[in-house]
Design a protein around this motif. Structure first.
Motif, PDB file in Angstrom:
ATOM      1  N   VAL A 213       0.810  -1.221   0.000  1.00  0.00           N
ATOM      2  CA  VAL A 213       0.000   0.000   0.000  1.00  0.00           C
ATOM      3  C   VAL A 213       0.841   1.268   0.000  1.00  0.00           C
ATOM      4  CG1 VAL A 213      -1.757   1.313   1.255  1.00  0.00           C
ATOM      5  CG2 VAL A 213      -1.893  -1.190   1.176  1.00  0.00           C
ATOM      6  N   TYR A 214       1.718   1.412   0.949  1.00  0.00           N
ATOM      7  CA  TYR A 214       2.402   2.692   1.140  1.00  0.00           C
ATOM      8  C   TYR A 214       3.365   3.019  -0.001  1.00  0.00           C
ATOM      9  CZ  TYR A 214       0.397   3.493   5.755  1.00  0.00           C
ATOM     10  OH  TYR A 214      -0.475   3.745   6.783  1.00  0.00           O
ATOM     11  N   THR A 215       3.793   2.014  -0.738  1.00  0.00           N
ATOM     12  CA  THR A 215       4.635   2.273  -1.909  1.00  0.00           C
ATOM     13  C   THR A 215       3.836   2.807  -3.086  1.00  0.00           C
ATOM     14  OG1 THR A 215       4.387  -0.051  -2.558  1.00  0.00           O
ATOM     15  CG2 THR A 215       6.358   0.526  -1.282  1.00  0.00           C
ATOM     16  N   THR A 216       2.502   2.737  -3.022  1.00  0.00           N
ATOM     17  CA  THR A 216       1.675   3.201  -4.142  1.00  0.00           C
ATOM     18  C   THR A 216       1.386   4.696  -4.070  1.00  0.00           C
ATOM     19  OG1 THR A 216      -0.448   2.788  -3.018  1.00  0.00           O
ATOM     20  CG2 THR A 216       0.560   0.932  -4.192  1.00  0.00           C
ATOM     21  N   ALA A 217       1.672   5.326  -2.939  1.00  0.00           N
ATOM     22  CA  ALA A 217       1.412   6.761  -2.784  1.00  0.00           C
ATOM     23  C   ALA A 217       2.656   7.568  -3.120  1.00  0.00           C
ATOM     24  CB  ALA A 217       0.972   7.065  -1.356  1.00  0.00           C
ATOM     25  N   THR A 218       2.449   8.816  -3.498  1.00  0.00           N
ATOM     26  CA  THR A 218       3.551   9.753  -3.730  1.00  0.00           C
ATOM     27  C   THR A 218       3.741  10.594  -2.483  1.00  0.00           C
ATOM     28  OG1 THR A 218       3.042   9.857  -6.105  1.00  0.00           O
ATOM     29  CG2 THR A 218       4.420  11.620  -5.181  1.00  0.00           C
ATOM     30  N   TRP A 219       4.934  10.541  -1.918  1.00  0.00           N
ATOM     31  CA  TRP A 219       5.240  11.229  -0.662  1.00  0.00           C
ATOM     32  C   TRP A 219       6.099  12.454  -0.942  1.00  0.00           C
ATOM     33  CZ3 TRP A 219       2.945   9.247   3.698  1.00  0.00           C
ATOM     34  CH2 TRP A 219       2.389   7.965   3.569  1.00  0.00           C
ATOM     35  N   HIS A 220       5.790  13.553  -0.271  1.00  0.00           N
ATOM     36  CA  HIS A 220       6.477  14.822  -0.507  1.00  0.00           C
ATOM     37  C   HIS A 220       7.094  15.335   0.793  1.00  0.00           C
ATOM     38  CE1 HIS A 220       4.140  15.096  -4.270  1.00  0.00           C
ATOM     39  NE2 HIS A 220       3.111  14.706  -3.545  1.00  0.00           N
ATOM     40  N   ASP A 221       8.114  16.177   0.659  1.00  0.00           N
ATOM     41  CA  ASP A 221       8.596  16.903   1.824  1.00  0.00           C
ATOM     42  C   ASP A 221       7.523  17.914   2.241  1.00  0.00           C
ATOM     43  OD1 ASP A 221      10.910  15.449   1.675  1.00  0.00           O
ATOM     44  OD2 ASP A 221      12.079  17.039   0.731  1.00  0.00           O
ATOM     45  N   THR A 222       7.554  18.300   3.519  1.00  0.00           N
ATOM     46  CA  THR A 222       6.432  19.044   4.077  1.00  0.00           C
ATOM     47  C   THR A 222       6.561  20.552   3.890  1.00  0.00           C
ATOM     48  OG1 THR A 222       7.451  19.274   6.254  1.00  0.00           O
ATOM     49  CG2 THR A 222       6.171  17.271   5.850  1.00  0.00           C
ATOM     50  N   SER A 223       5.413  21.228   3.958  1.00  0.00           N
ATOM     51  CA  SER A 223       5.397  22.692   3.980  1.00  0.00           C
ATOM     52  C   SER A 223       5.458  23.209   5.414  1.00  0.00           C
ATOM     53  CB  SER A 223       4.135  23.221   3.294  1.00  0.00           C
ATOM     54  OG  SER A 223       2.959  22.684   3.886  1.00  0.00           O
ATOM     55  N   ILE A 224       4.956  22.427   6.373  1.00  0.00           N
ATOM     56  CA  ILE A 224       5.131  22.705   7.802  1.00  0.00           C
ATOM     57  C   ILE A 224       5.515  21.386   8.476  1.00  0.00           C
ATOM     58  CG2 ILE A 224       3.554  24.661   7.883  1.00  0.00           C
ATOM     59  CD1 ILE A 224       1.437  22.813   9.117  1.00  0.00           C
TER      60      ILE A 224
END
Length: 300
Positions: A213-224
């Motif tokens: 599951v978690y490999t299917t999402a796109t993860w980004h660095d945060t704004s906060i």
């Protein structure tokens, strides 16, 4: 010092408690409409008819609701949080507000997770669950857990919501006996869910979710920055947050970890968007706390 937007964990909330906000408020209309696009059905209608064990519907509705309340609060009060965090399932909403996950990706992550969870729990040799209760001290809860372990039962602490609200995971037949002991000790049972929560016994589930599951999402660095409910650290990278959410499956949630994390990060005020004012218990003994509920928004 900083304002913290903190998303509480999921508790079963009937549609009639949120229906007015969901059907009349523009922020709710937007979040629920976006969810409809991802889910392929009307989330409002599904929520209206759902039971508390319809995981996908309740979790989707809770995500849409709490994010809508956060949207409203930022607009209404004219402030933007410098930090965010979440407890248990609320950490997923925190990941959205922090910018680590898009809202559609968070919904898809939840839907895929539910399917894996249902398969995992249905395959267990014995039904397992998690029982929530209140009005017992942490020391009393630990004593009861040791009592059941001494009898040969598997049991783990899953949640220490504050000084008197807790949850334990165990086999369902054990939880029936545990609920009686809670009453005998002067506690008040709240509800039992049909799955274990936040305990080491879910290592196999965590591994499946990581792979499937978690490999299917796109993860980004945060704004906060996002405050972890696992260890209290401030997280800023998408990879950190992905691993933190996964670690939450096998780590008990403890309110003191969150409070210490807020203090270390420089937080001095907390907003809590959620359907019930009981969530103020998370932080109002430590920080000035504003609960953002449907009633709050509708009364403004």
């Amino acid at each position: 010092m900083s304002l913290v937007l903190f998303f509480p964990g999921l508790t079963p909330t009937r549609y009639d408690a949120i229906g007015d906000f969901v059907t009349t408020h523009r922020h709710a209309a937007r979040r629920f409409a976006e969810a409809d696009e991802v889910l392929g059905y009307s989330l409002v209608e599904a929520y209206r008819n759902a039971s508390i064990y319809d995981w996908e519907v309740y979790q989707s509705g809770y995500m849409a609701l709490t994010l809508a309340l956060a949207d409203w609060a930022e607009e209404h009060y004219g402030e933007r949080p410098e930090l965010c965090g979440g407890q248990s399932y609320g950490a997923v909403m925190a990941a959205v507000r922090a910018g680590a996950l898009s809202y559609p990706d968070a919904l898809r992550l939840m839907v895929r997770s539910v399917r894996v969870e249902q398969d995992y729990f249905s395959s267990q040799p014995e039904p397992i669950g998690c029982h929530f209760f209140y009005k017992l001290s942490y020391d009393t809860v630990r004593k009861l857990i040791e009592e059941f372990r001494a009898q040969g039962s598997w049991m783990e602490l899953s949640v220490a919501f504050d000084a008197s609200v807790h949850a334990v995971s165990a086999h369902q037949d054990t939880l029936v006996r545990f609920e009686q002991r809670v009453r005998e000790e002067g506690g008040m049972p709240f509800y039992t869910v049909d799955r274990a929560e936040h305990c080491s016994a879910l290592a196999g589930l965590r591994d499946r979710l990581a792979d499937e599951v978690y490999t299917t999402a796109t993860w980004h660095d945060t704004s906060i920055p996002m405050i972890s409910d696992v260890d209290g650290r401030c997280l800023t990278s998408g990879e950190e947050i992905k691993q933190d959410l996964l670690n939450g499956w096998t780590t008990p949630v403890h309110w003191r970890t969150v409070m210490d994390g807020i203090s270390r990060a420089g937080g001095d005020r907390v907003w809590i968007p959620g359907p019930r004012n009981m969530f103020a218990r998370i932080s109002n003994r430590a920080f000035p706390t504003r609960v953002i509920s449907p009633k709050t928004a509708l009364a403004a």
